[in-house]
Write a protein that holds these residues in place. Structure first.
Motif, PDB file in Angstrom:
ATOM      1  N   GLU A   6       0.827  -1.204   0.000  1.00  0.00           N
ATOM      2  CA  GLU A   6       0.000   0.000   0.000  1.00  0.00           C
ATOM      3  C   GLU A   6       0.864   1.257   0.000  1.00  0.00           C
ATOM      4  O   GLU A   6       1.996   1.244   0.493  1.00  0.00           O
ATOM      5  CB  GLU A   6      -0.913   0.044   1.236  1.00  0.00           C
ATOM      6  CG  GLU A   6      -1.894  -1.091   1.376  1.00  0.00           C
ATOM      7  CD  GLU A   6      -1.365  -2.206   2.256  1.00  0.00           C
ATOM      8  OE1 GLU A   6      -2.179  -2.962   2.812  1.00  0.00           O
ATOM      9  OE2 GLU A   6      -0.128  -2.304   2.391  1.00  0.00           O
ATOM     10  N   CYS A  22      -2.638   0.169  -3.900  1.00  0.00           N
ATOM     11  CA  CYS A  22      -2.134  -1.132  -3.440  1.00  0.00           C
ATOM     12  C   CYS A  22      -1.579  -1.850  -4.664  1.00  0.00           C
ATOM     13  O   CYS A  22      -2.340  -2.257  -5.546  1.00  0.00           O
ATOM     14  CB  CYS A  22      -3.247  -1.932  -2.791  1.00  0.00           C
ATOM     15  SG  CYS A  22      -2.822  -3.646  -2.407  1.00  0.00           S
ATOM     16  N   TRP A  36     -10.476  -3.446   0.925  1.00  0.00           N
ATOM     17  CA  TRP A  36      -9.815  -2.501   1.818  1.00  0.00           C
ATOM     18  C   TRP A  36     -10.416  -2.699   3.209  1.00  0.00           C
ATOM     19  O   TRP A  36     -11.642  -2.751   3.368  1.00  0.00           O
ATOM     20  CB  TRP A  36     -10.024  -1.063   1.369  1.00  0.00           C
ATOM     21  CG  TRP A  36      -9.237  -0.671   0.165  1.00  0.00           C
ATOM     22  CD1 TRP A  36      -9.682  -0.576  -1.122  1.00  0.00           C
ATOM     23  CD2 TRP A  36      -7.857  -0.303   0.126  1.00  0.00           C
ATOM     24  NE1 TRP A  36      -8.670  -0.185  -1.957  1.00  0.00           N
ATOM     25  CE2 TRP A  36      -7.532  -0.009  -1.209  1.00  0.00           C
ATOM     26  CE3 TRP A  36      -6.851  -0.184   1.100  1.00  0.00           C
ATOM     27  CZ2 TRP A  36      -6.251   0.389  -1.609  1.00  0.00           C
ATOM     28  CZ3 TRP A  36      -5.583   0.206   0.702  1.00  0.00           C
ATOM     29  CH2 TRP A  36      -5.296   0.486  -0.640  1.00  0.00           C
TER      30      TRP A  36
END
Length: 122
Positions: A6, A22, A36
């Motif tokens: 990330e 990401c 997420w």
């Protein structure tokens, strides 16, 4: 090996925007649903959003619906989270995670990134 990295976190004022990324490697990104998840200071993990393998279906927690947008670029093996109209309660470490099963939504995750800190404060 599977890697999720990330980036994009930082300090933002209330009402501002932040875009998290990401970067995925070591697996066929385009066949996995992605997620997420966040963890606020002193609290447990909170699911934020999920996107289907082709990007055609998206899901959001009520706490972020209408403010956050999940997306993906399968050609770049990258997942995104666009965070708009952020609030202090959005302060958290944000993790991307791979759904356990290919091609379908999964209630569990088998690989996680290291996380990126997003802090909303004036």
């Amino acid at each position: 090996q599977v890697q999720l990295v990330e980036s994009g976190g930082g300090l933002v004022q209330p009402g501002g925007s932040l875009r998290l990324s990401c970067a995925a490697s070591g697996f066929t990104f385009s066949i996995y649903w992605m997620n997420w998840i966040r963890q606020a200071p002193g609290k447990g993990l909170e699911w934020v959003s999920t996107i289907s393998s082709d990007g055609g279906s998206t899901y959001y927690a009520d706490s972020v619906k209408g403010r956050f947008t999940i997306s993906r670029d399968n050609a770049k093996n990258t997942l995104y989270l666009q965070m708009n109209s952020v609030k202090p309660e959005d302060t958290a470490v944000y993790y991307c995670a791979r759904g356990r099963a290919a091609w379908t939504m999964s209630p569990s995750y088998d690989y996680w990134g290291q996380g990126t800190q997003a802090t909303v404060s004036s």
